[in-house]
Design a protein around this motif. Structure first.
Motif, short mmCIF file in Angstrom:
data_model
loop_
_atom_site.label_atom_id
_atom_site.label_comp_id
_atom_site.label_asym_id
_atom_site.label_seq_id
_atom_site.Cartn_x
_atom_site.Cartn_y
_atom_site.Cartn_z
N HIS A 79 92.60 161.17 131.87
CA HIS A 79 93.18 159.92 131.41
C HIS A 79 93.59 158.97 132.54
O HIS A 79 93.77 157.78 132.31
CB HIS A 79 94.40 160.21 130.53
CG HIS A 79 94.06 160.94 129.27
ND1 HIS A 79 93.00 160.59 128.47
CD2 HIS A 79 94.65 162.03 128.68
CE1 HIS A 79 92.94 161.42 127.43
NE2 HIS A 79 93.92 162.30 127.54
N ASP A 80 93.74 159.49 133.76
CA ASP A 80 94.13 158.60 134.87
C ASP A 80 92.88 158.04 135.54
O ASP A 80 92.23 158.71 136.34
CB ASP A 80 94.98 159.35 135.89
CG ASP A 80 95.58 158.41 136.93
OD1 ASP A 80 95.30 157.19 136.86
OD2 ASP A 80 96.33 158.87 137.80
N LEU A 392 98.57 155.05 127.68
CA LEU A 392 97.50 155.61 128.51
C LEU A 392 96.34 154.65 128.72
O LEU A 392 95.73 154.62 129.79
CB LEU A 392 96.99 156.90 127.87
CG LEU A 392 97.92 158.10 127.92
CD1 LEU A 392 97.37 159.24 127.07
CD2 LEU A 392 98.17 158.57 129.34
N HIS A 428 102.57 152.98 133.72
CA HIS A 428 102.62 153.82 132.52
C HIS A 428 102.38 155.31 132.82
O HIS A 428 102.54 156.14 131.92
CB HIS A 428 101.55 153.36 131.51
CG HIS A 428 101.95 152.13 130.77
ND1 HIS A 428 101.20 151.61 129.73
CD2 HIS A 428 103.02 151.30 130.89
CE1 HIS A 428 101.79 150.52 129.25
NE2 HIS A 428 102.88 150.32 129.95
N ARG A 429 101.98 155.63 134.07
CA ARG A 429 101.71 157.02 134.43
C ARG A 429 102.63 157.52 135.53
O ARG A 429 102.40 158.62 136.08
CB ARG A 429 100.25 157.16 134.89
CG ARG A 429 99.23 157.00 133.79
CD ARG A 429 97.83 157.02 134.38
NE ARG A 429 96.82 157.09 133.35
CZ ARG A 429 96.39 156.05 132.64
NH1 ARG A 429 96.91 154.85 132.87
NH2 ARG A 429 95.48 156.21 131.71
N TRP A 434 108.10 158.72 133.51
CA TRP A 434 107.68 159.36 132.26
C TRP A 434 107.77 160.88 132.27
O TRP A 434 107.63 161.51 131.23
CB TRP A 434 106.23 158.94 131.95
CG TRP A 434 106.10 157.47 131.73
CD1 TRP A 434 105.78 156.53 132.67
CD2 TRP A 434 106.31 156.75 130.51
NE1 TRP A 434 105.77 155.28 132.12
CE2 TRP A 434 106.08 155.38 130.78
CE3 TRP A 434 106.64 157.12 129.20
CZ2 TRP A 434 106.20 154.39 129.81
CZ3 TRP A 434 106.76 156.16 128.23
CH2 TRP A 434 106.54 154.80 128.53
N ALA A 438 103.15 162.88 132.42
CA ALA A 438 102.82 161.45 132.27
C ALA A 438 101.34 161.21 131.99
O ALA A 438 100.99 160.20 131.38
CB ALA A 438 103.25 160.68 133.52
N ASN A 439 100.47 162.11 132.43
CA ASN A 439 99.03 161.92 132.22
C ASN A 439 98.52 162.61 130.96
O ASN A 439 97.31 162.67 130.73
CB ASN A 439 98.24 162.42 133.43
CG ASN A 439 98.17 161.37 134.53
OD1 ASN A 439 97.91 160.20 134.28
ND2 ASN A 439 98.42 161.80 135.76
#
Length: 522
Positions: A79-80, A392, A428-429, A434, A438-439
């Motif tokens: 997702h990153d 994400l 956001h990551r 978070w 976070a990911n």
């Protein structure tokens, strides 16, 4: 006049032009250098720039290294994606922290990914913090001088007219039924595909179908029964977006991202065709705006009324206002929402347990009926899924601003002419904000709302920051809820073997090769 005399004049003219260009460039470069020094004196550092192109050569080198060193793992959904799409920002952040400065030729930039400073940007209502002019100039064919592109008093005037039409009560009252109606052909199309392919399961590329749905919603909302013309506009806008995205939006250097003359002519031709189609529709609707019409009015009708009733706008200005802002509504309301819905389905295809949770909630809240204005607001689990998907995969990769005058944000003085960039997916990551997960896709983090989802709620900015927060966010959220509610109540799905995970930056972050899913009836 002899040849030697002509040659002397030519040399003199060329010399004068060269001197002028050289003088202008040097004056602009020294202005950028002054901005950099003002930032450095406040302790804000960054990579050292070269004389002509600033840090652009380094950015291109880092990008090339990232492309050649990244393994081809398209089958793996990681997702990153920031290290592959924007590797220079990731590398410099590691070297200089969440706030640093860099330059692209004569443009000085300030990278801002510190939660406290983003909070200051969120609270800033000054018209002196606007959209970067060098970027908006490139977007002019697509956005005109509408609300997404304009600055200062003109932007404030447009917001005053347009914003009320996207308040939540109006979205629920006017658009929910329209959205549900527009989803029915898509659902039937997928049911037919299942029947045609095997009667059990179908392999479907969903992103194009979702573009068709969001286009239908905006076309109906703007044009009422005349939405067929709206669809034609959408088709041409998509072509225009593709052509414009060939330019580089992150590099403010003349000569970089320039398009061939043939492509420039294509952009100009599409721009004229789109404006002509919108003009025709405006003229058709203008007479109805002047009548005391008691029937239900579409979005274009309501905005046109607002423009015509604004005494500061002349007749020509009000028409220009409508044309430009129709372009803005089409692009922001159509493309971004479709891409967000595509990412939602991709994530849920990997998470059958969350499909089950959503399905159970829809059954309980809607009771077997289609969603309506009341039930949509009670879909809490659906909301959590959407919020996590937007965390994400926010369609907008950046918040970009330019200090039109010197401005103070927290303890940082931003010199006039500085361009600010906040990379949304990085914010956001951030594990400090978070947590260590976070990911990961974990919608439950939003179970108590955004305020409890992370350490700094101001770091959640899928719709932008400050007074320029996306006007269509209420409409987008309602659309996404209806999409998920109707699809998940009818189907179960998983990722197809055709899916290749390749986020791509084309003005927004979209699935580079589309989203293919295997879908079956419940």
């Amino acid at each position: 006049m002899d040849k030697s005399h002509i040659l002397s004049i030519s040399v003199a003219v060329v010399g004068a032009v060269w001197f002028l260009v050289h003088h202008l460039y040097n004056s602009m470069w020294f202005r950028s250098e002054r901005l950099r020094r003002k930032l450095w004196m406040q302790g804000i550092k960054g990579p050292s720039p070269s004389l002509i192109y600033g840090n652009l050569p380094e950015m291109q080198k880092i990008q090339l290294n990232a492309l050649t060193s990244t393994p081809n793992n398209a089958d793996i959904v990681a997702h990153d994606y920031t290290s592959s799409l924007f590797p220079y920002f990731v590398q410099w952040r590691k070297e200089y922290g969440p706030i640093y400065t860099y330059s692209t030729g004569t443009r000085q930039h300030l990278y801002v990914n510190q939660a406290e400073l983003v909070k200051e940007m969120n609270q800033c209502i000054s018209l002196d913090l606007g959209k970067p002019s060098y970027i908006t100039k490139r977007l002019a064919p697509m956005l005109g001088n509408g609300i997404l592109r304009s600055n200062g008093p003109l932007w404030a005037q447009q917001r005053k007219i347009i914003a009320p039409e996207f308040f939540m009560d109006k979205v629920k009252q006017v658009m929910v039924g329209l959205m549900v109606e527009s989803m029915q052909p898509l659902v039937r199309k997928w049911e037919d595909s299942i029947e045609a392919q095997s009667g059990v399961m179908a392999d479907i590329r969903v992103d194009e179908d979702l573009r068709g749905f969001t286009a239908d919603v905006i076309a109906r909302a703007c044009f009422g029964s005349s939405y067929s013309k709206g669809r034609e506009i959408f088709s041409k806008l998509r072509k225009l977006q593709t052509a414009i995205s060939k330019q580089s939006f992150l590099f403010g250097v003349p000569g970089y991202g320039l398009l061939p003359m043939k492509k420039q002519n294509e952009i100009l031709s599409l721009e004229r065709e789109i404006e002509s189609l919108i003009w025709e529709t405006v003229k058709e609707r203008e007479s109805k705006c002047k009548e005391a019409c008691s029937s239900e009015k579409d979005l274009l009708h309501l905005i046109l009324e607002g423009a015509l009733n604004d005494q500061s706008l002349g007749e020509d200005s009000s028409k220009r206002f409508i044309v430009d802002n129709c372009k803005n509504i089409y692009f922001a309301g159509h493309e971004s929402t479709a891409v967000a819905a595509s990412w939602c389905l991709m994530l849920l295809a990997l998470q059958p347990e969350w499909q089950s949770r959503v399905r159970a909630e829809v059954a309980q809240v809607c009771g077997g009926s289609l969603p309506d204005a009341d039930s949509v607001s009670r879909l809490k689990t659906v909301t959590m899924v959407i919020q996590e998907a937007l965390r994400l995969y926010p369609p907008a990769a950046f918040v970009s601003r330019e200090a039109l005058e010197e401005i103070q944000l927290g303890n940082v003085t931003i010199p006039k002419g500085t361009c600010l960039w906040t990379l949304i997916p990085t914010l956001h990551r951030d594990a400090e904000i978070w947590g260590s997960d976070a990911n990961e896709f974990k919608p439950e983090r939003f179970s108590d709302g955004v305020s409890k989802a992370c350490k700094y709620p101001q770091a959640y900015i899928p719709f932008g920051v400050g007074s320029r927060l996306c006007l269509g966010r209420n409409m987008a959220m309602v659309q996404l809820k209806i999409v998920l509610a109707l699809i998940i109540s009818k189907f179960t799905f998983s990722l197809s073997t055709k899916y290749r995970h390749s986020p791509a930056y084309r003005m927004i972050v979209e699935p580079g090769n589309g989203v293919h899913i295997l879908i079956q009836n419940i």
